[in-house]
Design an enzyme around this catalytic site. Sequence first.
Site, mmCIF file in Angstrom:
data_model
loop_
_atom_site.group_PDB
_atom_site.id
_atom_site.type_symbol
_atom_site.label_atom_id
_atom_site.label_comp_id
_atom_site.label_asym_id
_atom_site.label_seq_id
_atom_site.Cartn_x
_atom_site.Cartn_y
_atom_site.Cartn_z
ATOM 1 N N GLY A 70 0.452 -4.988 0.903
ATOM 2 C CA GLY A 70 -0.773 -5.024 0.101
ATOM 3 C C GLY A 70 -0.563 -5.682 -1.253
ATOM 4 O O GLY A 70 -1.509 -6.216 -1.843
ATOM 5 N N GLU A 78 -0.891 -9.270 -0.617
ATOM 6 C CA GLU A 78 -2.305 -9.496 -0.292
ATOM 7 C C GLU A 78 -3.173 -9.447 -1.560
ATOM 8 O O GLU A 78 -4.107 -10.237 -1.712
ATOM 9 C CB GLU A 78 -2.766 -8.457 0.736
ATOM 10 C CG GLU A 78 -2.056 -8.632 2.083
ATOM 11 C CD GLU A 78 -2.314 -7.486 3.048
ATOM 12 O OE1 GLU A 78 -2.011 -6.324 2.697
ATOM 13 O OE2 GLU A 78 -2.817 -7.743 4.153
ATOM 14 N N ALA A 118 0.861 -1.175 0.000
ATOM 15 C CA ALA A 118 0.000 0.000 0.000
ATOM 16 C C ALA A 118 0.904 1.233 0.000
ATOM 17 O O ALA A 118 2.060 1.167 0.440
ATOM 18 C CB ALA A 118 -0.890 -0.021 1.232
ATOM 19 N N GLU A 127 4.737 -5.041 6.949
ATOM 20 C CA GLU A 127 4.049 -3.921 7.623
ATOM 21 C C GLU A 127 4.562 -3.698 9.038
ATOM 22 O O GLU A 127 4.536 -2.588 9.557
ATOM 23 C CB GLU A 127 2.533 -4.179 7.666
ATOM 24 C CG GLU A 127 1.836 -4.125 6.319
ATOM 25 C CD GLU A 127 1.746 -5.471 5.609
ATOM 26 O OE1 GLU A 127 2.550 -6.385 5.924
ATOM 27 O OE2 GLU A 127 0.876 -5.597 4.727
HETATM 28 C C1 HXC Z 1 5.041 4.271 -1.533
HETATM 29 C C2 HXC Z 1 6.927 3.260 -2.368
HETATM 30 C C3 HXC Z 1 6.559 2.039 -1.782
HETATM 31 C C4 HXC Z 1 5.330 1.988 -1.063
HETATM 32 C C5 HXC Z 1 8.441 1.775 -2.800
HETATM 33 N N1 HXC Z 1 8.094 3.057 -2.970
HETATM 34 N N2 HXC Z 1 7.529 1.133 -2.080
HETATM 35 N N3 HXC Z 1 6.184 4.365 -2.236
HETATM 36 N N4 HXC Z 1 4.618 3.129 -0.961
HETATM 37 N N5 HXC Z 1 4.880 0.886 -0.514
HETATM 38 C C6 HXC Z 1 8.832 4.072 -3.706
HETATM 39 C C7 HXC Z 1 10.071 4.525 -2.957
HETATM 40 O O1 HXC Z 1 9.741 5.486 -1.998
HETATM 41 C C8 HXC Z 1 10.898 5.100 -4.084
HETATM 42 O O2 HXC Z 1 10.405 6.374 -4.412
HETATM 43 C C9 HXC Z 1 10.567 4.181 -5.255
HETATM 44 O O3 HXC Z 1 9.333 3.551 -4.917
HETATM 45 C C10 HXC Z 1 11.613 3.096 -5.450
HETATM 46 O O4 HXC Z 1 11.783 2.427 -4.219
HETATM 47 P P1 HXC Z 1 13.243 2.208 -3.539
HETATM 48 O O5 HXC Z 1 13.011 1.975 -2.111
HETATM 49 O O6 HXC Z 1 14.171 3.298 -3.930
HETATM 50 O O7 HXC Z 1 13.695 0.865 -4.295
HETATM 51 P P2 HXC Z 1 14.651 -0.268 -3.731
HETATM 52 O O8 HXC Z 1 15.825 0.322 -3.013
HETATM 53 O O9 HXC Z 1 14.916 -1.158 -4.898
HETATM 54 O O10 HXC Z 1 13.787 -1.056 -2.630
HETATM 55 C C11 HXC Z 1 12.634 -1.772 -3.033
HETATM 56 C C12 HXC Z 1 11.785 -2.136 -1.798
HETATM 57 C C13 HXC Z 1 11.530 -0.880 -0.956
HETATM 58 C C14 HXC Z 1 12.538 -3.193 -0.944
HETATM 59 C C15 HXC Z 1 10.500 -2.771 -2.296
HETATM 60 O O11 HXC Z 1 11.017 0.127 -1.811
HETATM 61 C C16 HXC Z 1 10.542 -1.086 0.163
HETATM 62 O O12 HXC Z 1 10.897 -1.641 1.213
HETATM 63 N N6 HXC Z 1 9.302 -0.611 -0.035
HETATM 64 C C17 HXC Z 1 8.274 -0.653 1.001
HETATM 65 C C18 HXC Z 1 7.755 -2.039 1.172
HETATM 66 C C19 HXC Z 1 6.683 -2.093 2.272
HETATM 67 O O13 HXC Z 1 6.976 -1.769 3.426
HETATM 68 N N7 HXC Z 1 5.484 -2.471 1.886
HETATM 69 C C20 HXC Z 1 4.385 -2.560 2.840
HETATM 70 C C21 HXC Z 1 3.620 -1.267 2.821
HETATM 71 S S1 HXC Z 1 2.342 -1.238 4.019
HETATM 72 P P3 HXC Z 1 11.410 7.629 -4.639
HETATM 73 O O14 HXC Z 1 10.475 8.763 -4.878
HETATM 74 O O15 HXC Z 1 12.247 7.735 -3.416
HETATM 75 O O16 HXC Z 1 12.206 7.207 -5.856
HETATM 76 C C22 HXC Z 1 1.093 -2.111 3.333
HETATM 77 C C23 HXC Z 1 -0.144 -2.166 4.188
HETATM 78 C C24 HXC Z 1 -1.119 -3.174 3.649
HETATM 79 O O17 HXC Z 1 1.172 -2.632 2.284
HETATM 80 C C25 HXC Z 1 -2.340 -3.216 4.487
HETATM 81 C C26 HXC Z 1 -3.564 -2.594 3.869
HETATM 82 C C27 HXC Z 1 -3.602 -2.580 2.405
#
Ligand code: HXC
Length: 258
Positions: A109, A112, A65, A132
């Site tokens: 998400g 999911e 998400a 998360e």
């Molecule tokens: C918003 C995101 C994002 C996310 C990545 N980006 N994941 N933006 N929401 N979930 C954005 C980054 O900010 C970045 O933007 C660009 O995408 C590239 O990501 P990087 O981190 O630079 O890439 P990398 O170093 O290759 O790492 C990849 C990654 C990492 C390991 C996937 O991005 C990451 O850990 N993302 C978050 C994963 C996460 O925590 N997901 C769960 C979310 S909570 P910029 O602008 O800086 O280039 C969730 C709740 C669900 O899902 C419950 C209800 C639906």
Amino acid sequence: MAYETIIVDVDDHIARITLNRPDALNALSEELLGELADAVTDAQKDDKVRCIVITGSEKAFAAGADIAMMSEMSFVDSFMGNLFTDSTEAITRVRKPIIAAVSGYALGGGCELAMMCDFIIASESAKFGQPEVNLGVMAGIGGTQRLARFVGKSKAMDMNLTGRFMNAEEAERCGLVSRVVPNKKLMEETMAAANKIASKSMISVMAIKESVNQAFEVPLRDGLLFERRLFHSMFATDDQSEGMAAFLEKREPQFRDK
Ligand code: HXC
């Protein structure tokens, strides 16, 4: 229909929906999930469509998400707005089969969403996770519920509590994905599976989807009764006569969804 965050192609009975927010690794915003819900609902209504495929990019199916969007939200915003509920319910209401073709990250998400589909085909690069917990929250659209049913309690706890990622090989071994294919073959293999499904009778296809899903809702005895009654009802269809006649006559069946 023109969408901002997804691309929809309908070809040869398959609706292929590509998540398209490359700058955010296909993070699921409310807009994206709303558009996805509209696209699958349209595909359900379109008689030409017999199978739906949801995919992302090579680097990410969806990295979760949208954290930027959620970072601004309060409990009241999320509770009163019923965050992600209408769109995800619309996706799970679809009666036609949906295949998730996953390459790269399917996190939070994203994992999911893949689990809301009927089955997952993963490329060798796929990585699944429920991270998360690293953000001070928890899964909210199936990461503790569907994942526990798919891979069992121990792995679901491990994934959700540590936030570690699972690679494609582990995901296949524990039953999260149905098959793993080479990166370059992901769409070819997925479209081949979708086309195979599209060649069947939609009556049996939709009944099978309904029946397998019952296995996750009701006790075994009730599920078996549901299955048996649906099976019995197949004998009221022309496609049953055609399918069995074609087998006996050693020819391909011509299903008409009747
Ligand atoms: C918003 C995101 C994002 C996310 C990545 N980006 N994941 N933006 N929401 N979930 C954005 C980054 O900010 C970045 O933007 C660009 O995408 C590239 O990501 P990087 O981190 O630079 O890439 P990398 O170093 O290759 O790492 C990849 C990654 C990492 C390991 C996937 O991005 C990451 O850990 N993302 C978050 C994963 C996460 O925590 N997901 C769960 C979310 S909570 P910029 O602008 O800086 O280039 C969730 C709740 C669900 O899902 C419950 C209800 C639906």
